[in-house]
Design a protein around this motif. Structure first.
Motif, PDB file in Angstrom:
ATOM      1  N   ILE A   1       9.953   9.780  -0.310  1.00  0.00           N
ATOM      2  CA  ILE A   1      10.343  10.509  -1.521  1.00  0.00           C
ATOM      3  C   ILE A   1      11.825  10.333  -1.812  1.00  0.00           C
ATOM      4  CG2 ILE A   1      10.483  12.787  -2.641  1.00  0.00           C
ATOM      5  CD1 ILE A   1       8.149  13.685  -0.851  1.00  0.00           C
ATOM      6  N   ILE A   2      12.139  10.191  -3.093  1.00  0.00           N
ATOM      7  CA  ILE A   2      13.525  10.216  -3.559  1.00  0.00           C
ATOM      8  C   ILE A   2      13.687  11.481  -4.394  1.00  0.00           C
ATOM      9  CG2 ILE A   2      15.245   9.080  -5.017  1.00  0.00           C
ATOM     10  CD1 ILE A   2      13.701   6.433  -4.491  1.00  0.00           C
ATOM     11  N   ALA A   3      14.657  12.318  -4.059  1.00  0.00           N
ATOM     12  CA  ALA A   3      14.949  13.527  -4.831  1.00  0.00           C
ATOM     13  C   ALA A   3      16.210  13.286  -5.657  1.00  0.00           C
ATOM     14  CB  ALA A   3      15.157  14.720  -3.910  1.00  0.00           C
TER      15      ALA A   3
ATOM     16  N   SER B   1       0.815  -1.218   0.000  1.00  0.00           N
ATOM     17  CA  SER B   1       0.000   0.000   0.000  1.00  0.00           C
ATOM     18  C   SER B   1       0.850   1.271   0.000  1.00  0.00           C
ATOM     19  CB  SER B   1      -0.900   0.012   1.246  1.00  0.00           C
ATOM     20  OG  SER B   1      -0.078   0.130   2.416  1.00  0.00           O
ATOM     21  N   LYS B   2       2.151   1.104   0.259  1.00  0.00           N
ATOM     22  CA  LYS B   2       3.002   2.288   0.356  1.00  0.00           C
ATOM     23  C   LYS B   2       3.242   2.901  -1.021  1.00  0.00           C
ATOM     24  CE  LYS B   2       3.966   1.951   4.824  1.00  0.00           C
ATOM     25  NZ  LYS B   2       3.482   2.952   5.818  1.00  0.00           N
ATOM     26  N   LYS B   3       3.255   4.221  -1.077  1.00  0.00           N
ATOM     27  CA  LYS B   3       3.526   4.946  -2.307  1.00  0.00           C
ATOM     28  C   LYS B   3       4.859   5.691  -2.192  1.00  0.00           C
ATOM     29  CE  LYS B   3      -0.414   4.516  -4.813  1.00  0.00           C
ATOM     30  NZ  LYS B   3      -1.284   3.801  -3.917  1.00  0.00           N
ATOM     31  N   ILE B   4       5.629   5.672  -3.271  1.00  0.00           N
ATOM     32  CA  ILE B   4       6.933   6.333  -3.278  1.00  0.00           C
ATOM     33  C   ILE B   4       6.968   7.384  -4.373  1.00  0.00           C
ATOM     34  CG2 ILE B   4       9.417   6.026  -3.652  1.00  0.00           C
ATOM     35  CD1 ILE B   4       9.069   3.241  -2.326  1.00  0.00           C
ATOM     36  N   GLY B   5       7.334   8.608  -4.004  1.00  0.00           N
ATOM     37  CA  GLY B   5       7.473   9.682  -4.980  1.00  0.00           C
ATOM     38  C   GLY B   5       8.927   9.831  -5.382  1.00  0.00           C
ATOM     39  N   ILE B   6       9.136  10.039  -6.659  1.00  0.00           N
ATOM     40  CA  ILE B   6      10.479  10.349  -7.155  1.00  0.00           C
ATOM     41  C   ILE B   6      10.387  11.714  -7.829  1.00  0.00           C
ATOM     42  CG2 ILE B   6      12.412   9.669  -8.606  1.00  0.00           C
ATOM     43  CD1 ILE B   6      11.405   6.796  -8.520  1.00  0.00           C
TER      44      ILE B   6
END
Ligand SMILES: Nc1c(NC[C@H](O)[C@H](O)[C@H](O)CO)[nH]c(=O)[nH]c1=O
Ligand SMILES: CC(=O)[C@@H](O)COP(=O)(O)O
Length: 157
Positions: free
Chosen positions: A75-77, A12-17
């Motif tokens: 989040i990954i920047a 269910s986890k969401k990851i933003g890049i």
């Protein structure tokens, strides 16, 4: 002794890049490394949101907005700041790092710092899938670990 370490994150986890388009020949390689590593960690494409910004200096603002949105759990920047003829590089590096660090410490979700700061394009390429590895891949492994350990801490509370 209780040791909290990496497990796979739940579906269910969401990851933003959030990726800077400046020096895209490098940042696209970082993005590819990050996505590939996430998929190797059983993160599906439906769990990943990719956002493009103009340059490294715009990362912190959009990472902050995404962090507050509730859309993602981590989040990954990604960016590549490469030195030119002037000291502009110093300001871009300093302000980008300071902004992202502030968002990670004070924001809702963990933020991985995947911004290369190099003296040359060659050094950046080496760190985006070359002989020195891929910073995007490192950050993907890192966000999986952060989400896992933070969830385990929450379970202890
Ligand atoms: N020189 C680099 C930049 N410069 C652009 C800034 O990040 C910013 O987009 C601009 O100042 C407008 O606010 N950005 C990078 O990502 N990498 C560089 O090497
Ligand atoms: C990191 C930068 O902003 C850099 O690309 C700017 O190049 P220059 O110092 O030659 O203007």
């Amino acid at each position: 002794m209780k040791e909290i370490t990496t497990k796979q994150i739940n579906g269910s986890k969401k990851i933003g890049i959030v990726v800077a388009d400046f020096n895209s020949i490098v940042t696209n390689a970082l993005l590819n490394g990050a996505v590939q590593k996430l998929q190797e960690s059983a993160v599906t494409s439906e769990q990943i949101i990719v956002v493009h910004v103009p340059g490294a200096l715009e990362l912190a603002r959009v990472v902050n907005k995404l962090s507050k949105s509730g859309l993602v759990d981590g989040i990954i920047a990604l960016g590549a700041v490469i030195k030119g003829e002037t000291n502009h590089y110093d300001y871009v590096c300093k302000e980008t790092a300071a902004g992202l660090s502030q968002v990670s410490l004070q924001g809702a979700v963990p933020v991985m710092f995947g911004v290369l700061t190099t003296e040359s394009l060659a050094q950046a390429i080496d760190r985006a899938g070359g002989k020195s590895g891929n910073k995007g891949t490192e950050c993907a492994a890192g966000i999986v670990q952060m989400l896992s350990v933070e969830a385990q801490i929450d379970e202890l509370v």
